[in-house]
Design a protein around this motif. Structure first.
Motif, PDB file in Angstrom:
ATOM      1  N   GLU A  81      45.979  80.033  76.485  1.00 27.03           N
ATOM      2  CA  GLU A  81      45.653  80.562  75.151  1.00 27.03           C
ATOM      3  C   GLU A  81      45.044  81.954  75.254  1.00 27.03           C
ATOM      4  O   GLU A  81      45.326  82.823  74.417  1.00 27.03           O
ATOM      5  CB  GLU A  81      44.691  79.608  74.443  1.00 27.03           C
ATOM      6  N   ARG A  82      44.228  82.187  76.262  1.00 18.41           N
ATOM      7  CA  ARG A  82      43.663  83.529  76.435  1.00 18.41           C
ATOM      8  C   ARG A  82      44.757  84.545  76.735  1.00 18.41           C
ATOM      9  O   ARG A  82      44.753  85.660  76.198  1.00 18.41           O
ATOM     10  CB  ARG A  82      42.610  83.523  77.554  1.00 18.41           C
ATOM     11  N   LEU A  93      41.031  89.736  78.811  1.00 21.00           N
ATOM     12  CA  LEU A  93      40.848  88.331  79.172  1.00 21.00           C
ATOM     13  C   LEU A  93      39.374  88.013  79.412  1.00 21.00           C
ATOM     14  O   LEU A  93      38.881  86.943  79.048  1.00 21.00           O
ATOM     15  CB  LEU A  93      41.669  87.997  80.422  1.00 21.00           C
ATOM     16  N   LEU A 129      37.333  87.038  76.446  1.00 18.51           N
ATOM     17  CA  LEU A 129      37.568  85.702  75.899  1.00 18.51           C
ATOM     18  C   LEU A 129      37.009  84.585  76.780  1.00 18.51           C
ATOM     19  O   LEU A 129      37.118  83.402  76.422  1.00 18.51           O
ATOM     20  CB  LEU A 129      39.073  85.477  75.688  1.00 18.51           C
ATOM     21  N   GLU A 130      36.453  84.934  77.910  1.00 16.62           N
ATOM     22  CA  GLU A 130      35.871  83.900  78.768  1.00 16.62           C
ATOM     23  C   GLU A 130      34.663  83.263  78.077  1.00 16.62           C
ATOM     24  O   GLU A 130      33.871  83.944  77.433  1.00 16.62           O
ATOM     25  CB  GLU A 130      35.455  84.491  80.116  1.00 16.62           C
ATOM     26  N   LEU A 146      38.731  78.680  74.853  1.00 12.95           N
ATOM     27  CA  LEU A 146      40.187  78.764  74.886  1.00 12.95           C
ATOM     28  C   LEU A 146      40.680  78.504  76.309  1.00 12.95           C
ATOM     29  O   LEU A 146      40.024  78.874  77.291  1.00 12.95           O
ATOM     30  CB  LEU A 146      40.666  80.140  74.427  1.00 12.95           C
ATOM     31  N   LEU A 165      41.831  83.819  65.758  1.00  9.15           N
ATOM     32  CA  LEU A 165      41.213  83.468  67.027  1.00  9.15           C
ATOM     33  C   LEU A 165      39.797  82.933  66.812  1.00  9.15           C
ATOM     34  O   LEU A 165      39.372  81.978  67.476  1.00  9.15           O
ATOM     35  CB  LEU A 165      41.170  84.690  67.945  1.00  9.15           C
ATOM     36  N   THR A 221      34.844  81.196  75.588  1.00  9.62           N
ATOM     37  CA  THR A 221      35.126  80.897  74.173  1.00  9.62           C
ATOM     38  C   THR A 221      35.659  79.488  73.970  1.00  9.62           C
ATOM     39  O   THR A 221      35.774  79.041  72.824  1.00  9.62           O
ATOM     40  CB  THR A 221      36.155  81.896  73.621  1.00  9.62           C
ATOM     41  N   TRP A 259      32.846  88.678  71.726  1.00 13.88           N
ATOM     42  CA  TRP A 259      34.245  88.786  72.121  1.00 13.88           C
ATOM     43  C   TRP A 259      35.081  89.457  71.049  1.00 13.88           C
ATOM     44  O   TRP A 259      36.012  90.215  71.354  1.00 13.88           O
ATOM     45  CB  TRP A 259      34.809  87.400  72.453  1.00 13.88           C
TER      46      TRP A 259
END
Length: 259
Positions: free
Chosen positions: A150-151, A138, A141-142, A146, A249, A144, A95
């Motif tokens: 937050e994403r 987005l 960041l899946e 979060l 992050l 993770t 990511w």
């Protein structure tokens, strides 16, 4: 707003009887982009686009109802496909690498089309390509840990950093975009004038000021002197901020994975 949605999202108009349309939305958008790239968004008008296409202003209204809809089409054209859609994009990246590549690609788009900084402000209808950019960030960041909020905030944070550097670079590179109101030329601020990188131009101005007032600003004077002695570290504001955001992050993602 409804007209903008129709133009950006379709469905495309069906075939009509009679002669083939002389223009297309793509040609109209490309003409507008050419004007904005060369002279800034302030120079854009339906009349200028019509002249560039060799058509009358009234004929242009058959395709685009007004300037606001024209700008929306231009944004969709200029922003292009997100970087992950490009052929040859490395697969299997984490990511952090994906978001870094995404942010640098966004910065490149703003450098190529500085007027996008003005055209992409506020609540407005966004086209498929622009939402594709958000979807790609987005998606990176899946998984993770979060939350959805937050994403979304992470994408806003990255975009804000990229936009901030792009706006500062544009401001330092030349006068504000008002081509119809030329200003008197100014003396160059540094020994190389406009040949200097924008951040170097700002540093030149600050060094001139601190040269006379160094006692008042010892920390600034020292930082400028050290930066001048290490040219490899200059003009790295985009990368420095981007890496620090990604560091933050990563710390959050790591904490979530341990929880």
């Amino acid at each position: 707003m409804e007209e903008t949605v129709r133009l950006l999202w379709g469905p495309p108009a069906g075939p009509r009887r009679g002669p083939k349309p002389a223009l297309s939305l793509d040609r109209i958008a490309d003409a507008g982009v050419g004007i904005a790239d060369a002279e800034g968004l302030a120079a854009l008008s339906m009349q200028r686009v019509a002249e560039r296409l060799g058509k009358t202003k009234m004929s242009l209204y058959r395709y685009v109802p007004g300037r606001a809809e024209l700008v929306a089409l231009m944004v969709e054209s200029a922003i292009g496909e997100p970087p992950g859609a490009a052929a040859g994009t490395p697969a299997g990246q984490g990511w952090r690498e994906r978001l870094g590549h995404w942010a640098r690609s966004q910065a490149a788009v703003f450098r190529q089309h500085p007027w996008l900084l003005d055209a992409t402000l506020g609540a407005r209808v966004m086209g498929p390509r622009e939402l594709d950019w958000t979807e790609e960030a987005l998606g990176a960041l899946e998984g993770t840990g979060l939350t959805g909020a937050e994403r979304l905030d992470a994408v806003v944070l990255l975009t804000g950093h990229v936009r901030g550097i792009a706006q500062q670079t544009r401001a330092l590179a030349g006068p504000a975009e008002h081509p119809q109101e030329p200003e008197e030329p100014e003396e160059p601020e540094g020994p190389e004038g406009s040949d200097e990188a924008p951040e170097d131009r700002l540093a030149s101005v600050m060094r001139r000021l601190t040269g006379d007032h160094g006692d008042r600003y010892p920390a600034l004077t020292g930082a400028l002197a050290e930066a001048a002695a290490r040219p490899e570290e200059r003009n790295q504001a985009l990368e420095f901020g981007l890496e620090r955001i990604l560091d933050g992050l990563e710390a959050l993602v790591t904490a979530r994975s341990r929880a």
